[in-house]
Design an enzyme around this catalytic site. Structure first.
Site, PDB file in Angstrom:
ATOM      1  N   HIS A 151       0.627  -1.281  -0.154  1.00  0.00           N
ATOM      2  CA  HIS A 151      -0.264  -0.115   0.103  1.00  0.00           C
ATOM      3  C   HIS A 151       0.772   1.076   0.109  1.00  0.00           C
ATOM      4  CE1 HIS A 151      -3.194   2.611   2.015  1.00  0.00           C
ATOM      5  NE2 HIS A 151      -3.613   2.813   0.843  1.00  0.00           N
ATOM      6  N   SER A 178       4.058  12.147 -21.618  1.00  0.00           N
ATOM      7  CA  SER A 178       3.425  11.108 -21.462  1.00  0.00           C
ATOM      8  C   SER A 178       3.710  10.055 -20.306  1.00  0.00           C
ATOM      9  CB  SER A 178       3.248  10.478 -22.718  1.00  0.00           C
ATOM     10  OG  SER A 178       2.542  10.927 -24.052  1.00  0.00           O
ATOM     11  N   ASN A 179       3.697  10.905 -19.213  1.00  0.00           N
ATOM     12  CA  ASN A 179       4.444   9.826 -18.025  1.00  0.00           C
ATOM     13  C   ASN A 179       3.409   9.811 -16.880  1.00  0.00           C
ATOM     14  OD1 ASN A 179       7.184   9.950 -19.323  1.00  0.00           O
ATOM     15  ND2 ASN A 179       6.740  12.201 -19.064  1.00  0.00           N
TER      16      ASN A 179
END
Length: 132
Positions: A20, A122-123
């Site tokens: 988590h 685009s990351n």
């Protein structure tokens, strides 16, 4: 042989090991990967595989509670931003930071998956959620 899910053994292993709040990133062909961070290189040619294709596959196999994008994607790549938002649910919080801050945050990810994507910003950083 595995029947379902991600077949790439490096990606599958990273996802299985996430706890988590752990983070991974998916990046375009030009995203720098900090020293010491695992790079899983999927790039075959410029534009292949596409960022959004890799994101779709990873999201199908990963519980995500939050994402980080570069602020610049809003103006420099609005089409990609729309495609990313279409893949996310309302349960996944989106944060925007400068591209420089985004690169700093890469130091804290477990792995960067490199695509062949050839469009700017685009990351994405994906923060792992919990199934219960």
């Amino acid at each position: 042989m595995k029947k379902h899910g991600i077949l790439n053994s490096d990606i599958a292993k990273v996802l299985v090991d996430l706890g988590h709040t752990d983070k991974i990133a998916i990046g375009d062909a030009g995203l720098p990967v900090p020293d010491g961070v695992k790079k899983i290189d999927l790039a075959l040619t410029l534009s292949e595989p596409a960022f959004i294709s890799v994101l779709q596959v990873v999201l199908s196999d990963m519980k995500v509670e939050a994402v980080v994008l570069a602020e610049e994607i809003k103006e420099q790549n609005a089409g990609q931003l729309a495609a990313v938002k279409a893949e996310l649910t309302e349960n996944e919080r989106i944060s925007y930071v400068s591209h420089e801050e985004f690169k700093e945050q890469l130091k804290d990810v477990k792995a960067v998956i490199r695509t062949g994507e050839a469009t700017p910003y685009s990351n994405i950083i994906l923060q792992s959620g919990v199934l219960f």
